[in-house]
Scaffold this motif. Structure first.
Motif, PDB file in Angstrom:
ATOM      1  N   UNK A  37      22.806  13.563 -94.478  1.00  0.00           N
ATOM      2  CA  UNK A  37      21.372  13.269 -94.428  1.00  0.00           C
ATOM      3  C   UNK A  37      20.842  13.311 -92.998  1.00  0.00           C
ATOM      4  N   UNK A  38      19.550  13.564 -92.897  1.00  0.00           N
ATOM      5  CA  UNK A  38      18.914  13.652 -91.582  1.00  0.00           C
ATOM      6  C   UNK A  38      19.011  12.316 -90.860  1.00  0.00           C
ATOM      7  N   UNK A  39      19.083  12.385 -89.550  1.00  0.00           N
ATOM      8  CA  UNK A  39      19.154  11.179 -88.732  1.00  0.00           C
ATOM      9  C   UNK A  39      17.753  10.762 -88.304  1.00  0.00           C
ATOM     10  N   UNK A  40      17.571   9.459 -88.149  1.00  0.00           N
ATOM     11  CA  UNK A  40      16.301   8.914 -87.657  1.00  0.00           C
ATOM     12  C   UNK A  40      16.093   9.374 -86.222  1.00  0.00           C
ATOM     13  N   UNK A  41      14.899   9.886 -85.925  1.00  0.00           N
ATOM     14  CA  UNK A  41      14.596  10.344 -84.572  1.00  0.00           C
ATOM     15  C   UNK A  41      14.459   9.191 -83.580  1.00  0.00           C
ATOM     16  N   UNK A  42      14.261   7.967 -84.076  1.00  0.00           N
ATOM     17  CA  UNK A  42      14.098   6.826 -83.180  1.00  0.00           C
ATOM     18  C   UNK A  42      15.424   6.131 -82.883  1.00  0.00           C
ATOM     19  N   UNK A  43      16.231   5.856 -83.926  1.00  0.00           N
ATOM     20  CA  UNK A  43      17.460   5.085 -83.708  1.00  0.00           C
ATOM     21  C   UNK A  43      18.735   5.844 -84.045  1.00  0.00           C
ATOM     22  N   UNK A  44      18.639   6.991 -84.712  1.00  0.00           N
ATOM     23  CA  UNK A  44      19.809   7.788 -85.029  1.00  0.00           C
ATOM     24  C   UNK A  44      20.519   7.417 -86.313  1.00  0.00           C
ATOM     25  N   UNK A  45      20.039   6.414 -87.049  1.00  0.00           N
ATOM     26  CA  UNK A  45      20.700   6.018 -88.296  1.00  0.00           C
ATOM     27  C   UNK A  45      20.421   7.048 -89.390  1.00  0.00           C
ATOM     28  N   UNK A  46      21.164   6.928 -90.479  1.00  0.00           N
ATOM     29  CA  UNK A  46      21.015   7.847 -91.607  1.00  0.00           C
ATOM     30  C   UNK A  46      20.497   7.110 -92.841  1.00  0.00           C
ATOM     31  N   UNK A  47      19.777   6.003 -92.644  1.00  0.00           N
ATOM     32  CA  UNK A  47      19.238   5.244 -93.771  1.00  0.00           C
ATOM     33  C   UNK A  47      18.089   6.017 -94.409  1.00  0.00           C
ATOM     34  N   UNK A  48      18.157   6.216 -95.696  1.00  0.00           N
ATOM     35  CA  UNK A  48      17.105   6.926 -96.418  1.00  0.00           C
ATOM     36  C   UNK A  48      16.200   5.913 -97.096  1.00  0.00           C
ATOM     37  N   UNK A  49      15.016   6.217 -97.487  1.00  0.00           N
ATOM     38  CA  UNK A  49      14.345   7.494 -97.314  1.00  0.00           C
ATOM     39  C   UNK A  49      13.706   7.586 -95.928  1.00  0.00           C
ATOM     40  N   UNK A  50      13.676   8.779 -95.402  1.00  0.00           N
ATOM     41  CA  UNK A  50      13.068   9.013 -94.096  1.00  0.00           C
ATOM     42  C   UNK A  50      11.567   9.224 -94.262  1.00  0.00           C
ATOM     43  N   UNK A  51      10.801   8.673 -93.356  1.00  0.00           N
ATOM     44  CA  UNK A  51       9.361   8.837 -93.339  1.00  0.00           C
ATOM     45  C   UNK A  51       9.014   9.827 -92.247  1.00  0.00           C
ATOM     46  N   UNK A  52       8.076  10.706 -92.512  1.00  0.00           N
ATOM     47  CA  UNK A  52       7.639  11.657 -91.495  1.00  0.00           C
ATOM     48  C   UNK A  52       6.372  11.120 -90.858  1.00  0.00           C
ATOM     49  N   UNK A  56       0.248   6.918 -81.287  1.00  0.00           N
ATOM     50  CA  UNK A  56      -0.846   6.021 -80.911  1.00  0.00           C
ATOM     51  C   UNK A  56      -1.929   6.709 -80.088  1.00  0.00           C
ATOM     52  N   UNK A  57      -1.612   7.819 -79.445  1.00  0.00           N
ATOM     53  CA  UNK A  57      -2.615   8.516 -78.642  1.00  0.00           C
ATOM     54  C   UNK A  57      -3.319   9.600 -79.434  1.00  0.00           C
ATOM     55  N   UNK A  58      -2.936   9.792 -80.697  1.00  0.00           N
ATOM     56  CA  UNK A  58      -3.553  10.816 -81.522  1.00  0.00           C
ATOM     57  C   UNK A  58      -2.878  12.165 -81.422  1.00  0.00           C
ATOM     58  N   UNK A  59      -1.812  12.255 -80.637  1.00  0.00           N
ATOM     59  CA  UNK A  59      -1.075  13.503 -80.518  1.00  0.00           C
ATOM     60  C   UNK A  59      -0.301  13.760 -81.814  1.00  0.00           C
ATOM     61  N   UNK A  60      -0.278  15.002 -82.229  1.00  0.00           N
ATOM     62  CA  UNK A  60       0.443  15.357 -83.440  1.00  0.00           C
ATOM     63  C   UNK A  60       1.917  15.546 -83.091  1.00  0.00           C
ATOM     64  N   UNK A  61       2.744  14.728 -83.684  1.00  0.00           N
ATOM     65  CA  UNK A  61       4.188  14.824 -83.520  1.00  0.00           C
ATOM     66  C   UNK A  61       4.809  14.666 -84.900  1.00  0.00           C
ATOM     67  N   UNK A  62       5.854  15.372 -85.150  1.00  0.00           N
ATOM     68  CA  UNK A  62       6.545  15.261 -86.425  1.00  0.00           C
ATOM     69  C   UNK A  62       7.915  14.669 -86.157  1.00  0.00           C
ATOM     70  N   UNK A  63       8.093  13.427 -86.605  1.00  0.00           N
ATOM     71  CA  UNK A  63       9.369  12.739 -86.425  1.00  0.00           C
ATOM     72  C   UNK A  63       9.797  12.173 -87.757  1.00  0.00           C
ATOM     73  N   UNK A  64      11.077  12.210 -88.020  1.00  0.00           N
ATOM     74  CA  UNK A  64      11.630  11.548 -89.195  1.00  0.00           C
ATOM     75  C   UNK A  64      12.185  10.213 -88.739  1.00  0.00           C
ATOM     76  N   UNK A  65      11.698   9.146 -89.367  1.00  0.00           N
ATOM     77  CA  UNK A  65      12.158   7.811 -88.981  1.00  0.00           C
ATOM     78  C   UNK A  65      12.615   7.047 -90.217  1.00  0.00           C
ATOM     79  N   UNK A  66      13.561   6.139 -90.009  1.00  0.00           N
ATOM     80  CA  UNK A  66      14.122   5.338 -91.097  1.00  0.00           C
ATOM     81  C   UNK A  66      13.168   4.200 -91.452  1.00  0.00           C
ATOM     82  N   UNK A  67      13.382   3.538 -92.595  1.00  0.00           N
ATOM     83  CA  UNK A  67      12.503   2.436 -92.999  1.00  0.00           C
ATOM     84  C   UNK A  67      12.433   1.304 -91.967  1.00  0.00           C
ATOM     85  N   UNK A  68      13.548   1.005 -91.303  1.00  0.00           N
ATOM     86  CA  UNK A  68      13.545  -0.067 -90.298  1.00  0.00           C
ATOM     87  C   UNK A  68      12.643   0.248 -89.119  1.00  0.00           C
TER      88      UNK A  68
END
Length: 111
Positions: free
Chosen positions: A7-22, A27-39
């Protein structure tokens, strides 16, 4: 387990906890696509666009609730400097009450 089935890793902490949120905006309004875990998703500040100045804010103020006849409505937010300048909309129940009385008065006059 192969590397491709992992499974994909969280872009913030590196964990593999699913489901990942995109996350698509920061906060500045910049468009970034990151997959992050629920935590990590729980730790993100709310990011909303101000209805008045269209700036993104991490401290949104609820200024209106839009009701829908079918399906869910939505909330309207403003940034802290613009919030006092937003007019207070009438409540949907008040609008119905006013319209009901006007129609009733017109019905009495037409008889």
């Amino acid at each position: 387990m192969t590397a491709s089935s992992k499974p994909a890793a969280c872009d913030a902490c590196g964990s593999h906890r699913a489901p990942m949120t995109v996350v698509t905006t920061d906060a500045t309004g910049q468009v970034v696509h990151r997959q992050i875990c629920p935590g990590c998703a729980r730790e993100l500040p709310p990011v909303r666009m101000c209805v008045r100045c269209q700036a993104f804010t991490t401290a949104p103020v609820l200024v209106s609730e839009v009701h829908a006849g079918s399906g869910p409505g939505f909330n309207v937010y403003a940034c802290a400097p613009c919030a006092p300048l937003c007019p207070t909309p009438p409540d949907a129940a008040e609008l119905l009450e006013v319209g009901f009385r006007e129609r009733a008065e017109e019905g009495k006059r037409s008889r």
